[in-house]
Design a protein around this motif. Structure first.
Motif, short mmCIF file in Angstrom:
data_model
loop_
_atom_site.label_atom_id
_atom_site.label_comp_id
_atom_site.label_asym_id
_atom_site.label_seq_id
_atom_site.Cartn_x
_atom_site.Cartn_y
_atom_site.Cartn_z
N SER A 1 5.26 11.21 6.75
CA SER A 1 4.07 11.48 7.57
C SER A 1 3.05 10.36 7.46
N ALA A 2 2.77 9.95 6.24
CA ALA A 2 1.77 8.91 6.03
C ALA A 2 2.29 7.54 6.46
N ALA A 3 3.59 7.30 6.24
CA ALA A 3 4.15 6.00 6.62
C ALA A 3 4.02 5.76 8.12
N GLY A 4 4.15 6.84 8.90
CA GLY A 4 3.98 6.70 10.34
C GLY A 4 2.57 6.26 10.69
N GLU A 5 1.57 6.83 10.00
CA GLU A 5 0.18 6.45 10.25
C GLU A 5 -0.12 5.05 9.73
N LEU A 6 0.57 4.64 8.70
CA LEU A 6 0.38 3.30 8.15
C LEU A 6 0.63 2.22 9.20
N LEU A 7 1.56 2.50 10.11
CA LEU A 7 1.97 1.52 11.11
C LEU A 7 1.62 1.94 12.52
N LEU B 1 0.84 -1.20 0.00
CA LEU B 1 0.00 0.00 0.00
C LEU B 1 0.87 1.25 0.00
N ALA B 2 1.91 1.26 0.83
CA ALA B 2 2.82 2.40 0.87
C ALA B 2 3.42 2.66 -0.51
N LYS B 3 3.79 1.60 -1.19
CA LYS B 3 4.40 1.74 -2.52
C LYS B 3 3.38 2.18 -3.56
N ASP B 4 2.18 1.63 -3.49
CA ASP B 4 1.16 1.93 -4.49
C ASP B 4 0.78 3.41 -4.49
#
Length: 500
Positions: free
Chosen positions: A343-349, A334-337
């Motif tokens: 900022s968003a990567a932190g929320e992803l996890l 999802l991160a790659k797509d």
């Protein structure tokens, strides 16, 4: 009489302006991005409604900082196939004058963008991108020389800026961000102080496809790759702007970029480049494997997720299932797509506490051979000789790069370099990014010294460590972290201007 004339002129000016008045808009409290996760993406990552909303907010926050739209849709970042035979350090294309109205730049600074060639970890020549920030009144130093013999050069001093972690995908390249990612922490301050700033995005950021359309994976935290990007970006810029830039340059970086600056000093020792004057490494990453071991269960899960791209840069055919669990793979995909950044990567996890890394990573993931290779590739600072001088800046309250690791790397480098080449400045009570603000006077003095001594016979000075404390007040009286973010001014009242 003078007062009446002044009043009359202001009255006339106000009447003229009144004829052109348009309705003001309220300060923007939304963003210019409307990204939403698809239903399939939500199924793939099994998010709650709250998690999905938080991630969408973070992604829209990031995308609203795009200056010129998506990097993946910008032709500037696409390298023509007929440029694939160019050697590293060549110019692919130049945007001499970028429209700065979409950028949050200091007044009276100009911006260029540069596409050039660099080398990846497999020694292939690949395209990369960078920005160039121009001061209104560049500094002048008497002994600077032209990058091309015989060129009538203005010889403006050059600093190559190595940015800290911004992410690992295309949209995370600073050259397409309104504030160039690092803003006043260094690049804006450098330009306002009179230096031309060359800021590589790093390979895989901004430009993320090679000449044949294949993916360029970003070698996250591999300092040697970033060092190549820095040297080749300088070489290409000096070629594109031979009448404006000096041959002499200094490299400066922070965090991930601090490691790159240190790796540049190592690269200069192994492959000397004429014109190199030294490096400045702030809050540098120096011993990744040691840091991961020391953190243990406290290791943020984001770090190995970002490192996956670096492993792909080293081993393009690496199967990420050997590192990441099924849940970890879906989050990474999802991160790659959607090309999310920090900022968003932190929320992803955000739903994974550090004590639950097993939900994302396989047990004993650090023993996977490709992971061990990645750790080996990030080694260098503290283990190899350098070409000095190297100025190292470190805060003692840095939780991202603990000072003990920098202490050890400095000590080891000084031992390898026979006690010469490193000036180590430590700042009591200062944290990760703010060390650039606390040390500003010192790194500007370093730059002045390096450019002022061009042409003089100098030798690397004896290693020295200087401990700095806050003056005139105790450190707890000072602003600890960044308390602001830059915003684009679109309305006259936001600028607080008088009518004359």
């Amino acid at each position: 009489m003078l007062a009446r004339l002044l009043f009359s002129s202001l009255l006339i000016a106000s009447q003229i302006r009144a004829q052109h008045i348009t309705f003001l808009q309220t300060q923007n409290d939304t963003w210019n991005s409307t990204f939403e996760l698809t239903s399939q993406q939500l199924v793939n990552v099994n998010f709650s409604d709250t998690q999905a909303t938080n991630l969408e907010i973070a992604v829209n926050f990031e995308r609203s900082n795009w200056a010129l739209g998506s990097a993946t849709q910008d032709d500037f970042y696409k390298a023509p196939a007929n440029t694939s035979s160019l050697p590293a350090g060549s110019v692919i294309k130049v945007q001499y004058f970028v429209n700065t109205t979409s950028f949050a730049l200091p007044p009276n600074t100009a911006l260029s963008r540069l596409s050039y060639t660099t080398k990846n970890l497999l020694n292939d020549t690949i395209p990369a991108s960078a920005y160039i920030l121009w001061p209104y009144l560049p500094l002048t130093y008497p002994n600077l020389s032209s990058p091309r013999p015989g060129t009538n050069s203005s010889k403006f001093p050059v600093v190559a800026w190595a940015h800290g972690s911004s992410g690992v995908f295309a949209e995370c390249g600073p050259s397409n961000l309104r504030n160039l990612e690092s803003q006043y922490s260094a690049p804006y301050e450098l330009a306002l102080s009179g230096y031309v700033v060359i800021g590589p995005d790093y390979q895989g950021l901004g430009t993320n496809q090679s000449f044949d359309g294949s993916e360029i994976a970003h070698p996250y935290l591999v300092g040697s790759a970033a060092a190549d990007d820095l040297f080749y970006a300088v070489q290409a810029a000096q070629s594109a702007f031979a009448a404006r830039l000096s041959k002499e340059f200094v490299i400066m970086g922070h965090s991930q970029g601090g490691s790159a600056a240190w790796a540049s000093a190592i690269r200069q020792h192994n492959t000397p480049v004429d014109g190199y004057l030294g490096s400045i490494a702030a809050s540098p990453s120096t011993n990744l494997s040691g840091l991961i071991t020391a953190l243990g269960q406290a290791l943020p899960p984001l770090l190995p997720m970002l490192g996956t791209q670096a492993i792909k840069a080293l081993q393009p055919n690496f199967n990420i299932s050997r590192l990441l669990t099924a849940e970890g793979q879906s989050r990474y995909q999802l991160a790659k797509d959607i090309s999310m950044c920090n900022s968003a990567a932190g929320e992803l996890l955000a739903d994974f506490p550090t004590s639950d890394r097993g939900a994302l990573l396989h047990p004993n993931w650090t023993t996977v051979p490709e992971v061990a290779d990645f750790f080996g590739a990030t080694a260098g600072p503290g283990t190899l000789p350098i070409s000095g001088p190297l100025l190292v800046l470190q805060g003692t309250s840095d939780l991202v790069v603990p000072y003990q690791f920098t202490d050890a790397a400095v000590a080891q480098t000084c031992a390898i370099n026979n006690g010469r080449g490193v000036h180590y400045a430590k700042f009591a009570g200062v944290t990760h990014v703010p060390v650039l603000y606390a040390s500003r006077r010192i790194w500007l003095d370093f730059l002045t010294n390096r450019f002022s001594t061009v042409g003089n016979v100098t030798t690397s000075r004896t290693c020295v460590t200087v401990n700095h404390t806050s003056l005139p007040f105790p450190v707890e009286n000072y602003q600890r972290e960044l308390g602001h973010r830059l915003e684009l001014n679109t309305q006259s009242y936001q600028q607080g201007r008088l009518g004359f």
